[in-house]
Design a protein around this motif. Structure first.
Motif, PDB file in Angstrom:
ATOM      1  N   ASP A  16      94.841  -0.318  21.663  1.00 38.27           N
ATOM      2  CA  ASP A  16      93.673  -0.886  20.981  1.00 38.27           C
ATOM      3  C   ASP A  16      92.929   0.185  20.196  1.00 38.27           C
ATOM      4  N   LEU A  17      92.738   1.346  20.815  1.00 32.12           N
ATOM      5  CA  LEU A  17      92.006   2.408  20.134  1.00 32.12           C
ATOM      6  C   LEU A  17      92.806   2.955  18.952  1.00 32.12           C
ATOM      7  N   ASN A  18      94.093   3.130  19.121  1.00 30.46           N
ATOM      8  CA  ASN A  18      94.928   3.583  18.003  1.00 30.46           C
ATOM      9  C   ASN A  18      94.861   2.594  16.838  1.00 30.46           C
ATOM     10  N   ARG A  19      94.938   1.312  17.150  1.00 26.92           N
ATOM     11  CA  ARG A  19      94.883   0.282  16.108  1.00 26.92           C
ATOM     12  C   ARG A  19      93.547   0.294  15.391  1.00 26.92           C
ATOM     13  N   ALA A  20      92.467   0.464  16.155  1.00 23.35           N
ATOM     14  CA  ALA A  20      91.131   0.473  15.550  1.00 23.35           C
ATOM     15  C   ALA A  20      90.969   1.649  14.593  1.00 23.35           C
ATOM     16  N   PHE A  21      91.493   2.813  14.974  1.00 22.29           N
ATOM     17  CA  PHE A  21      91.417   3.960  14.076  1.00 22.29           C
ATOM     18  C   PHE A  21      92.294   3.753  12.845  1.00 22.29           C
ATOM     19  N   GLY A  22      93.440   3.108  13.026  1.00 21.51           N
ATOM     20  CA  GLY A  22      94.352   2.916  11.902  1.00 21.51           C
ATOM     21  C   GLY A  22      93.971   1.792  10.966  1.00 21.51           C
ATOM     22  N   ASP A  23      93.066   0.908  11.382  1.00 26.94           N
ATOM     23  CA  ASP A  23      92.679  -0.257  10.583  1.00 26.94           C
ATOM     24  C   ASP A  23      91.624   0.133   9.549  1.00 26.94           C
TER      25      ASP A  23
ATOM     26  N   TYR B  42      98.389   8.466  25.797  1.00 27.69           N
ATOM     27  CA  TYR B  42      98.925   7.440  24.905  1.00 27.69           C
ATOM     28  C   TYR B  42      98.231   7.417  23.538  1.00 27.69           C
ATOM     29  N   LEU B  43      97.226   8.239  23.367  1.00 25.65           N
ATOM     30  CA  LEU B  43      96.506   8.225  22.092  1.00 25.65           C
ATOM     31  C   LEU B  43      97.295   8.955  21.015  1.00 25.65           C
ATOM     32  N   ASP B  44      97.227   8.434  19.804  1.00 24.78           N
ATOM     33  CA  ASP B  44      97.941   9.006  18.656  1.00 24.78           C
ATOM     34  C   ASP B  44      97.008   9.976  17.946  1.00 24.78           C
ATOM     35  N   ALA B  45      97.108  11.248  18.300  1.00 21.26           N
ATOM     36  CA  ALA B  45      96.187  12.250  17.772  1.00 21.26           C
ATOM     37  C   ALA B  45      96.272  12.360  16.252  1.00 21.26           C
ATOM     38  N   ASP B  46      97.481  12.300  15.706  1.00 19.58           N
ATOM     39  CA  ASP B  46      97.646  12.432  14.252  1.00 19.58           C
ATOM     40  C   ASP B  46      96.999  11.258  13.521  1.00 19.58           C
TER      41      ASP B  46
ATOM     42  N   PRO C 198      89.265   9.463  10.547  1.00 19.04           N
ATOM     43  CA  PRO C 198      88.026   9.668  11.313  1.00 19.04           C
ATOM     44  C   PRO C 198      87.018   8.556  11.053  1.00 19.04           C
ATOM     45  N   LYS C 199      86.385   8.095  12.106  1.00 15.02           N
ATOM     46  CA  LYS C 199      85.343   7.073  11.959  1.00 15.02           C
ATOM     47  C   LYS C 199      84.397   7.138  13.148  1.00 15.02           C
ATOM     48  N   PHE C 200      83.279   6.492  13.015  1.00 14.19           N
ATOM     49  CA  PHE C 200      82.261   6.459  14.066  1.00 14.19           C
ATOM     50  C   PHE C 200      82.843   5.865  15.342  1.00 14.19           C
TER      51      PHE C 200
ATOM     52  N   LEU D 236      88.329  14.398  24.070  1.00 15.54           N
ATOM     53  CA  LEU D 236      89.625  14.608  23.432  1.00 15.54           C
ATOM     54  C   LEU D 236      89.518  14.494  21.909  1.00 15.54           C
ATOM     55  N   ILE D 237      88.878  13.428  21.440  1.00 17.43           N
ATOM     56  CA  ILE D 237      88.763  13.228  19.991  1.00 17.43           C
ATOM     57  C   ILE D 237      87.936  14.345  19.363  1.00 17.43           C
ATOM     58  N   HIS D 238      86.901  14.788  20.073  1.00 22.53           N
ATOM     59  CA  HIS D 238      86.105  15.911  19.583  1.00 22.53           C
ATOM     60  C   HIS D 238      86.970  17.156  19.401  1.00 22.53           C
ATOM     61  N   GLN D 239      87.890  17.401  20.334  1.00 26.38           N
ATOM     62  CA  GLN D 239      88.745  18.580  20.231  1.00 26.38           C
ATOM     63  C   GLN D 239      89.771  18.467  19.109  1.00 26.38           C
ATOM     64  N   LEU D 240      89.919  17.269  18.536  1.00 27.58           N
ATOM     65  CA  LEU D 240      90.738  17.108  17.331  1.00 27.58           C
ATOM     66  C   LEU D 240      89.963  17.529  16.091  1.00 27.58           C
ATOM     67  N   GLY D 241      88.655  17.840  16.278  1.00 29.67           N
ATOM     68  CA  GLY D 241      87.830  18.290  15.165  1.00 29.67           C
ATOM     69  C   GLY D 241      86.983  17.203  14.554  1.00 29.67           C
ATOM     70  N   ILE D 242      86.782  16.095  15.289  1.00 31.28           N
ATOM     71  CA  ILE D 242      86.026  14.945  14.783  1.00 31.28           C
ATOM     72  C   ILE D 242      84.712  14.816  15.544  1.00 31.28           C
ATOM     73  N   VAL D 243      83.625  14.549  14.835  1.00 29.63           N
ATOM     74  CA  VAL D 243      82.336  14.284  15.475  1.00 29.63           C
ATOM     75  C   VAL D 243      82.414  12.940  16.200  1.00 29.63           C
ATOM     76  N   THR D 244      82.075  12.938  17.480  1.00 31.70           N
ATOM     77  CA  THR D 244      82.017  11.706  18.264  1.00 31.70           C
ATOM     78  C   THR D 244      80.592  11.526  18.781  1.00 31.70           C
ATOM     79  N   PHE D 245      80.290  10.354  19.348  1.00 28.09           N
ATOM     80  CA  PHE D 245      78.905  10.020  19.665  1.00 28.09           C
ATOM     81  C   PHE D 245      78.754   9.552  21.104  1.00 28.09           C
ATOM     82  N   ASN D 246      77.860  10.225  21.835  1.00 23.02           N
ATOM     83  CA  ASN D 246      77.505   9.835  23.192  1.00 23.02           C
ATOM     84  C   ASN D 246      76.247   8.968  23.102  1.00 23.02           C
TER      85      ASN D 246
END
Length: 348
Positions: free
Chosen positions: A67-74, A95-99, A105-107, A120-130
């Motif tokens: 679901d998360l991979n699809r949401a990023f790819g959509d 199971y996450l597709d880092a590439d 990148p998205k909110f 994990l996503i932050h360590q890919l170099g993307i700003v994430t939100f708590n």
């Protein structure tokens, strides 16, 4: 850091369960959260895990990751918000597709068990939100102060300007029993916020320190230690680490042990600052004891007596909670007792 685009009314928000499938158990709370997101101006796209049976969600970490991979790819999805936390989102990381994620990148926002995914996503170099999730935060926002509702709208939609992290006048520890119909969207009674507490700081730097944010729920970060998803030694240099405790109210001694582990890893020596969210369900006396433990470990055990420390901030398992963007630079001014963001979390 790669920053997501600024959100705007009319954007499409993907809603999915990365942790537990509580929407299937408390559908009215979940629906209230969706209603409030729509009232803010979002279009909501419900992914399969959002309403999947709680056992099916638990037994299928790969489906959650899909679901998360699809949401990023959509390309039609502008942002992602978790339904709620849980206790095992670390299981989906492999199971996450880092590439795919890095290329789109998205909110993305949540808190508590969401910490594993966010880290994990932050360590890919993307700003994430708590920040607030659908069922814990957004489902109750209509019963929070107009000040807070305005803050959320401004953060998500408004033009950024250099600003202090907010301090709200009152807070609530959790929600009434969700199994009771009258509790939907409600908060536990409000309490007076005594405000953040500032400690230490380097007088040679005029008690100011700055660095990029990283952190989350302290218990969830423990699940990543010793795994391939834990940051390397160089990662911590100059960071401002934020930590908060969950609704399970870990003992003060456990917090001591966890902090000691950071000290043994040499983390405190590298940080620019350390900030703590308001400890959920702790009495004022217990909060003071927690502060004493933090200082006893950081200063007493590891000699980091100049590291600025701020406690009792409005984030984590508390309402209302501020939104903390992992990766942006913040400044701690111990002398003026202010914490502020130094840059926008969004691509301008």
């Amino acid at each position: 850091m790669i920053k997501p685009k600024q959100l705007k009314p009319g954007d499409n928000i993907a809603v999915l369960s990365l942790s537990t499938g509580l929407p299937s158990v408390f559908p009215k709370v979940y629906q209230q959260g969706l209603k409030n997101l729509k009232a803010l101006g979002f279009n909501v796209i419900e992914y399969p895990t959002a309403t999947m049976d709680i056992d099916e969600v638990f037994n299928n970490p790969q489906i959650r990751a899909q679901d998360l991979n699809r949401a990023f790819g959509d390309k039609n999805v502008d942002g992602i918000i978790a339904t709620i936390g849980g206790s095992d989102s670390a299981r989906i990381l492999k199971y996450l597709d880092a590439d795919l994620i890095k290329a789109n990148p998205k909110f993305i926002m949540g808190y508590s068990d969401f910490t594993a995914v966010s880290a994990l996503i932050h360590q890919l170099g993307i700003v994430t939100f708590n920040g607030p999730s659908v069922m814990a935060g957004f489902a109750q926002i209509h019963n929070m102060s107009e000040e807070y509702q305005s803050y959320v709208r401004s953060f998500l939609f408004g033009e950024w300007n250099e600003s202090e992290l907010p301090v709200f006048s009152h807070f609530s520890d959790g929600y009434p029993d969700w199994s009771k119909p009258n509790s939907v969207g409600q908060l536990e009674p409000l309490q007076i916020n005594t405000g953040p507490r500032f400690y230490q700081g380097d007088s040679a730097k005029k008690c100011k320190a700055c660095g990029p944010l990283f952190g989350g729920c302290i218990e969830v970060l423990e699940m990543l230690k010793g795994t391939q998803y834990w940051p390397n030694q160089e990662f911590w240099r100059g960071k401002v680490l934020f930590l908060e405790t969950s609704q399970e109210k870990p003992s003060i001694d456990y917090v001591r042990y966890w902090l000691r582990n950071y000290g043994v890893m040499g983390v405190f020596e590298q940080l620019s600052g350390l900030i703590f969210g308001r400890a959920r369900d702790f009495s004022e006396c217990e909060k003071q004891l927690l502060d004493e433990v933090i200082l006893s470990v950081v200063k007493g055990e590891f000699g980091c007596d100049k590291l600025p420390i701020v406690t009792n901030l409005d984030f984590g398992h508390t309402d209302p909670q501020m939104i903390l963007p992992l990766g942006i630079n913040i400044e701690i001014d111990v002398q003026k007792q202010k914490v502020k963001a130094l840059e926008s979390p969004f691509k301008l």
